[in-house]
Design a protein around this motif. Sequence first.
Motif, PDB file in Angstrom:
ATOM      1  N   LEU A  96       0.990  -1.378  -0.114  1.00 48.70           N
ATOM      2  CA  LEU A  96      -0.002  -0.013  -0.147  1.00 48.70           C
ATOM      3  C   LEU A  96       0.932   1.071  -0.023  1.00 48.70           C
ATOM      4  CD1 LEU A  96      -2.631  -1.074   2.580  1.00 48.70           C
ATOM      5  CD2 LEU A  96      -3.201  -0.901   0.053  1.00 48.70           C
ATOM      6  N   ARG A  97       2.205   1.314   0.448  1.00 47.26           N
ATOM      7  CA  ARG A  97       3.084   2.400   0.704  1.00 47.26           C
ATOM      8  C   ARG A  97       3.893   2.421  -0.494  1.00 47.26           C
ATOM      9  NH1 ARG A  97       3.830   0.540   6.734  1.00 47.26           N
ATOM     10  NH2 ARG A  97       2.250   1.757   7.756  1.00 47.26           N
ATOM     11  N   LEU A  98       3.736   1.526  -1.550  1.00 51.61           N
ATOM     12  CA  LEU A  98       4.587   1.572  -2.742  1.00 51.61           C
ATOM     13  C   LEU A  98       4.237   2.942  -3.539  1.00 51.61           C
ATOM     14  CD1 LEU A  98       4.852  -1.946  -3.998  1.00 51.61           C
ATOM     15  CD2 LEU A  98       6.720  -0.550  -2.736  1.00 51.61           C
ATOM     16  N   ALA A  99       3.219   3.385  -3.504  1.00 51.81           N
ATOM     17  CA  ALA A  99       2.834   4.581  -4.365  1.00 51.81           C
ATOM     18  C   ALA A  99       1.992   5.275  -3.522  1.00 51.81           C
ATOM     19  CB  ALA A  99       2.056   4.234  -5.780  1.00 51.81           C
ATOM     20  N   HIS A 100       2.149   6.671  -3.746  1.00 54.23           N
ATOM     21  CA  HIS A 100       1.225   7.740  -2.970  1.00 54.23           C
ATOM     22  C   HIS A 100      -0.225   7.684  -3.497  1.00 54.23           C
ATOM     23  CE1 HIS A 100      -0.437  11.921  -1.613  1.00 54.23           C
ATOM     24  NE2 HIS A 100       0.524  11.466  -0.816  1.00 54.23           N
ATOM     25  N   HIS A 101      -1.082   7.911  -2.583  1.00 52.69           N
ATOM     26  CA  HIS A 101      -2.583   7.933  -3.229  1.00 52.69           C
ATOM     27  C   HIS A 101      -2.867   8.678  -4.342  1.00 52.69           C
ATOM     28  CE1 HIS A 101      -3.654  11.427  -1.266  1.00 52.69           C
ATOM     29  NE2 HIS A 101      -3.009  11.199  -0.206  1.00 52.69           N
ATOM     30  N   SER A 102      -2.074   9.772  -4.555  1.00 54.18           N
ATOM     31  CA  SER A 102      -2.410  10.696  -5.797  1.00 54.18           C
ATOM     32  C   SER A 102      -1.996  10.117  -6.957  1.00 54.18           C
ATOM     33  CB  SER A 102      -1.530  11.958  -5.502  1.00 54.18           C
ATOM     34  OG  SER A 102      -0.293  11.799  -5.536  1.00 54.18           O
ATOM     35  N   GLN A 103      -1.096   9.010  -7.144  1.00 53.64           N
ATOM     36  CA  GLN A 103      -0.705   8.164  -8.207  1.00 53.64           C
ATOM     37  C   GLN A 103      -1.760   7.150  -8.277  1.00 53.64           C
ATOM     38  OE1 GLN A 103       3.275   7.737  -6.589  1.00 53.64           O
ATOM     39  NE2 GLN A 103       3.846   7.708  -8.628  1.00 53.64           N
ATOM     40  N   ARG A 104      -2.933   7.521  -8.811  1.00 54.51           N
ATOM     41  CA  ARG A 104      -4.023   6.565  -8.773  1.00 54.51           C
ATOM     42  C   ARG A 104      -4.084   5.379  -9.154  1.00 54.51           C
ATOM     43  NH1 ARG A 104      -8.920   8.632  -6.875  1.00 54.51           N
ATOM     44  NH2 ARG A 104      -7.330   9.990  -5.723  1.00 54.51           N
ATOM     45  N   THR A 105      -3.341   5.126 -10.478  1.00 56.33           N
ATOM     46  CA  THR A 105      -3.514   3.834 -11.024  1.00 56.33           C
ATOM     47  C   THR A 105      -2.535   3.002 -10.474  1.00 56.33           C
ATOM     48  OG1 THR A 105      -3.871   4.659 -12.975  1.00 56.33           O
ATOM     49  CG2 THR A 105      -2.780   2.730 -13.135  1.00 56.33           C
ATOM     50  N   ALA A 106      -1.304   3.560 -10.100  1.00 55.05           N
ATOM     51  CA  ALA A 106      -0.432   2.887  -9.123  1.00 55.05           C
ATOM     52  C   ALA A 106      -0.829   2.334  -7.717  1.00 55.05           C
ATOM     53  CB  ALA A 106       0.854   3.492  -8.924  1.00 55.05           C
ATOM     54  N   PHE A 107      -1.561   3.578  -7.060  1.00 56.03           N
ATOM     55  CA  PHE A 107      -2.062   3.006  -5.850  1.00 56.03           C
ATOM     56  C   PHE A 107      -3.323   1.985  -5.982  1.00 56.03           C
ATOM     57  CE2 PHE A 107      -5.254   3.806  -2.369  1.00 56.03           C
ATOM     58  CZ  PHE A 107      -4.245   3.870  -1.187  1.00 56.03           C
ATOM     59  N   ASN A 108      -4.246   2.012  -6.887  1.00 53.85           N
ATOM     60  CA  ASN A 108      -5.040   1.055  -7.228  1.00 53.85           C
ATOM     61  C   ASN A 108      -4.679  -0.135  -7.479  1.00 53.85           C
ATOM     62  OD1 ASN A 108      -7.180   3.187  -6.748  1.00 53.85           O
ATOM     63  ND2 ASN A 108      -7.572   3.498  -8.613  1.00 53.85           N
ATOM     64  N   ASN A 109      -3.506  -0.422  -8.204  1.00 51.40           N
ATOM     65  CA  ASN A 109      -3.005  -1.645  -8.409  1.00 51.40           C
ATOM     66  C   ASN A 109      -2.351  -2.475  -7.123  1.00 51.40           C
ATOM     67  OD1 ASN A 109      -3.627  -1.521 -11.199  1.00 51.40           O
ATOM     68  ND2 ASN A 109      -1.596  -0.816 -11.619  1.00 51.40           N
ATOM     69  N   ASN A 110      -1.627  -1.364  -6.263  1.00 51.93           N
ATOM     70  CA  ASN A 110      -1.075  -1.875  -5.005  1.00 51.93           C
ATOM     71  C   ASN A 110      -2.358  -2.312  -3.929  1.00 51.93           C
ATOM     72  OD1 ASN A 110       1.409  -1.372  -6.114  1.00 51.93           O
ATOM     73  ND2 ASN A 110       1.542   0.760  -5.451  1.00 51.93           N
TER      74      ASN A 110
END
Length: 282
Positions: A96-110
Motif C-alpha cells: 500500500l505504501r509503494l505509491a502515494h494515493h495521488s498516483q491513482r493507477t499505481a495506488f489502485n494496483n497496489n
Amino acid sequence: MAAVEKRRQAVASAASRAAVAAADSEEDFLRQVGVTEMLRAALLKVLEARPEEPIAFLAHYFENVGLRSPANGGAGEPPGQLLLQQQRLGRALWHLRLAHHSQRTAFNNNVSVAYECLSASGRKKQPGLDGRTYSELLKRICRDGEAPEEVVAPLLRKIQCRDHEAVPLDVFRAGMLTCFVLLEFVARAGALFQLLEEPALAAADRRVAQAALDSLEGALQAGDGANVPAHYLEAGSRLGPDGLALAMQRAAAGRRPCVPMMRDEFLGKAAALFIAKVKPVG
C-alpha cells in the motif's frame, strides 16, 4: 581444402544451433519457474513508484514478495496462524505504501495486491477478506501514521466492518484511500496550526484558530459533490491564503483574553470537518 571448409562450416552451424537451443532452453526454464514474470512485475513496480533509490526498492520488493506465493498461503492451515496473519498485514502495508494515493493507477494496483495478500485461502475458508482483518489493517495504517488516536477513532467507527463480514475489494479500496487521505489532511492541519501557534504558550489564540477552522470548513464545502475523500484534501489545499489571512486578521483585531486552543483540540476539530464528509460503510 573444400572438404575442410565444409566440415568447419558444419561444426560452426552445429555450435550455433546448440547455442540457440541452450538459450531457448534457459529462457523456457526462467519462464516456467516464474522468474520472467516476477522480474517483469518488479520492473513495473519501479516504473509505477519511481523511487529515489531503485536498487534498494527492488531489494525490499524481492524480500517481501515471497509470502504471496501459494506455498505461504496455500491449501493447508499452517502452524502459527497468528504470526502468518501479522506477516500478511505487514506485506499488505508494504504494498500500500509503494505509491502515494495521488498516483491513482499505481495506488489502485497496489491496493488490489494488498487485498490478495490478505484474502483467506485455507481449506476451511473461501477466498476473500473478513472484516476483522480489514479493520486491523485500518488501525495499523492510522497508528503508523502517528495520528492521535482520538482523532482517527471517529473515522474508524465509520468505515470499519463487522469481524465476520465479507469485505469486497471496492470497500477495501475506499477504506485504504480514506485512511491515507485523513493522515495527510491531519498533517496539513498540523502545519497550519504551527503558523498560528504562539511558541511561548505552545498554543494558539482561540479566536484566530477558530477563524482558520471556519475558513477550512468553507473550503471543504466545495467538495460536497465529490464522493472521493481525496477531493476534500484537494479542496483544503486550495484554501485561499488571502482569505485565510483576512479572516485571522479580523479575529486577531477583535480578540479579547480567552482560553487558548491547544494543538490536539485544533487537530481534532479539523479532522472532524473531514470525517463529516466520509460516507459510512454500508
